[in-house]
Design a protein around this motif. Sequence first.
Motif, mmCIF file in Angstrom:
data_model
loop_
_atom_site.group_PDB
_atom_site.id
_atom_site.type_symbol
_atom_site.label_atom_id
_atom_site.label_comp_id
_atom_site.label_asym_id
_atom_site.label_seq_id
_atom_site.Cartn_x
_atom_site.Cartn_y
_atom_site.Cartn_z
ATOM 1 N N TRP A 186 32.996 55.285 37.497
ATOM 2 C CA TRP A 186 32.341 54.187 36.772
ATOM 3 C C TRP A 186 31.022 54.639 36.167
ATOM 4 O O TRP A 186 30.693 54.271 35.027
ATOM 5 C CB TRP A 186 32.120 52.985 37.685
ATOM 6 C CG TRP A 186 33.376 52.300 38.126
ATOM 7 C CD1 TRP A 186 33.794 52.049 39.400
ATOM 8 C CD2 TRP A 186 34.411 51.762 37.278
ATOM 9 N NE1 TRP A 186 35.005 51.412 39.404
ATOM 10 C CE2 TRP A 186 35.407 51.225 38.120
ATOM 11 C CE3 TRP A 186 34.587 51.702 35.898
ATOM 12 C CZ2 TRP A 186 36.560 50.625 37.609
ATOM 13 C CZ3 TRP A 186 35.736 51.106 35.389
ATOM 14 C CH2 TRP A 186 36.708 50.576 36.240
ATOM 15 N N ASN A 205 39.092 46.454 39.099
ATOM 16 C CA ASN A 205 37.773 46.215 39.683
ATOM 17 C C ASN A 205 36.943 45.338 38.753
ATOM 18 O O ASN A 205 36.258 45.825 37.860
ATOM 19 C CB ASN A 205 37.067 47.555 39.941
ATOM 20 C CG ASN A 205 35.803 47.387 40.753
ATOM 21 O OD1 ASN A 205 35.089 46.395 40.632
ATOM 22 N ND2 ASN A 205 35.519 48.369 41.594
ATOM 23 N N LEU A 206 37.021 44.016 38.969
ATOM 24 C CA LEU A 206 36.344 43.087 38.069
ATOM 25 C C LEU A 206 34.836 43.267 38.094
ATOM 26 O O LEU A 206 34.174 43.121 37.060
ATOM 27 C CB LEU A 206 36.696 41.646 38.436
ATOM 28 C CG LEU A 206 38.124 41.178 38.141
ATOM 29 C CD1 LEU A 206 38.242 39.685 38.412
ATOM 30 C CD2 LEU A 206 38.515 41.485 36.718
ATOM 31 N N ALA A 207 34.281 43.578 39.247
ATOM 32 C CA ALA A 207 32.829 43.732 39.338
ATOM 33 C C ALA A 207 32.354 44.896 38.470
ATOM 34 O O ALA A 207 31.411 44.753 37.684
ATOM 35 C CB ALA A 207 32.410 43.936 40.791
ATOM 36 N N ALA A 208 33.022 46.041 38.612
ATOM 37 C CA ALA A 208 32.641 47.209 37.819
ATOM 38 C C ALA A 208 32.908 46.984 36.334
ATOM 39 O O ALA A 208 32.085 47.328 35.478
ATOM 40 C CB ALA A 208 33.388 48.444 38.311
ATOM 41 N N GLY A 253 33.039 44.138 34.788
ATOM 42 C CA GLY A 253 32.120 43.136 34.265
ATOM 43 C C GLY A 253 30.786 43.727 33.862
ATOM 44 O O GLY A 253 30.157 43.266 32.902
ATOM 45 N N ARG A 254 30.348 44.758 34.576
ATOM 46 C CA ARG A 254 29.088 45.427 34.233
ATOM 47 C C ARG A 254 29.247 46.370 33.046
ATOM 48 O O ARG A 254 28.292 46.592 32.298
ATOM 49 C CB ARG A 254 28.570 46.223 35.443
ATOM 50 C CG ARG A 254 28.122 45.360 36.614
ATOM 51 C CD ARG A 254 27.435 46.209 37.672
ATOM 52 N NE ARG A 254 28.339 47.167 38.282
ATOM 53 C CZ ARG A 254 29.055 46.932 39.383
ATOM 54 N NH1 ARG A 254 28.981 45.750 39.993
ATOM 55 N NH2 ARG A 254 29.831 47.880 39.885
ATOM 56 N N ILE A 261 32.702 36.734 33.718
ATOM 57 C CA ILE A 261 31.961 36.403 34.932
ATOM 58 C C ILE A 261 32.029 34.905 35.193
ATOM 59 O O ILE A 261 32.242 34.451 36.327
ATOM 60 C CB ILE A 261 30.505 36.882 34.807
ATOM 61 C CG1 ILE A 261 30.468 38.415 34.799
ATOM 62 C CG2 ILE A 261 29.657 36.342 35.969
ATOM 63 C CD1 ILE A 261 29.119 39.001 34.467
ATOM 64 N N ALA A 305 35.616 34.028 36.476
ATOM 65 C CA ALA A 305 36.132 35.063 37.369
ATOM 66 C C ALA A 305 37.252 34.559 38.269
ATOM 67 O O ALA A 305 38.249 35.255 38.485
ATOM 68 C CB ALA A 305 34.997 35.644 38.202
ATOM 69 N N GLU A 306 37.118 33.355 38.824
ATOM 70 C CA GLU A 306 38.152 32.839 39.734
ATOM 71 C C GLU A 306 39.468 32.647 39.000
ATOM 72 O O GLU A 306 40.542 32.968 39.532
ATOM 73 C CB GLU A 306 37.681 31.531 40.360
ATOM 74 C CG GLU A 306 36.563 31.705 41.375
ATOM 75 C CD GLU A 306 36.937 32.676 42.491
ATOM 76 O OE1 GLU A 306 38.071 32.579 42.994
ATOM 77 O OE2 GLU A 306 36.115 33.541 42.830
ATOM 78 N N ARG A 345 40.948 36.074 38.375
ATOM 79 C CA ARG A 345 41.495 36.660 39.613
ATOM 80 C C ARG A 345 42.896 36.109 39.895
ATOM 81 O O ARG A 345 43.752 36.814 40.429
ATOM 82 C CB ARG A 345 40.566 36.367 40.791
ATOM 83 C CG ARG A 345 39.296 37.217 40.803
ATOM 84 C CD ARG A 345 38.565 37.095 42.127
ATOM 85 N NE ARG A 345 37.308 37.833 42.095
ATOM 86 C CZ ARG A 345 36.137 37.305 41.836
ATOM 87 N NH1 ARG A 345 36.051 35.995 41.589
ATOM 88 N NH2 ARG A 345 35.049 38.039 41.809
#
Length: 233
Positions: A173, A192-195, A197-198, A221, A224-225, A228
């Motif tokens: 990443w 990997n939504l967190a990675a 998203g950034r 973001i 997100a739910e 997912r």
Amino acid sequence: MLEVRGLTAGYGASTALFDVSLALGEGEVATLLGRNGMGKTTTIRAILGLTPPRGGEIRFRGESLAGLPPEAIARRGIGLVPEGRQVFPTLSVRENLVATAANRAGHAQPWTLERVYGLFPRLGERAGQSARTLSGGEQQMLAIGRALMTNPHLLILDEATEGLAPVIRAEIWATLAALKARGQSILVVDKNLAALGRLADRHHVLEKGRTVWSGSGAAMIAEAERIRGWIGL
């Protein structure tokens, strides 16, 4: 840079893509999200000409890719890091990197062995080793380096960090963020939504061969739910 509209494609009598649309601008990072079997890899194969589209439109840097063979599409400046890495196991690290090297994008400062070793110092340390002796993470670094050695306008990564240890995922990443900072356009498949998203500017969710959601990083973001639920996390 890349625009896909109403893409349909399949294998034999089976249709895998029914209506896929996505967009990616110069210097942007875009994602393809979705559960396994939803059409992400088939979309990439269609862009590359490996699975010929049956309908819709694919435009790259303002030109249609319709009817072009895979080698002609690659020469236009698309580099692939395939799912499963698929390095040449009997070749050395250095041989893997130089095997397909070409300045297809005509960069003033093209990717070279030295630049790739600077990006991934471990590859420089293992330059003479057979690729099959590398760890999974090192093979992924090699696959990325090999794609960069074609000096692509667009870099595509199919399952960028699948099966890798957390520390190696973090390194991948960080590498993609560094490439983006240098202006590299990237299309990436990962979960990997967190990675993502950034990192990414645009996101596209596939469900049963259709694009069911597209939006910015901020929109992803905020929803997100919901996303997912589509990708099964």
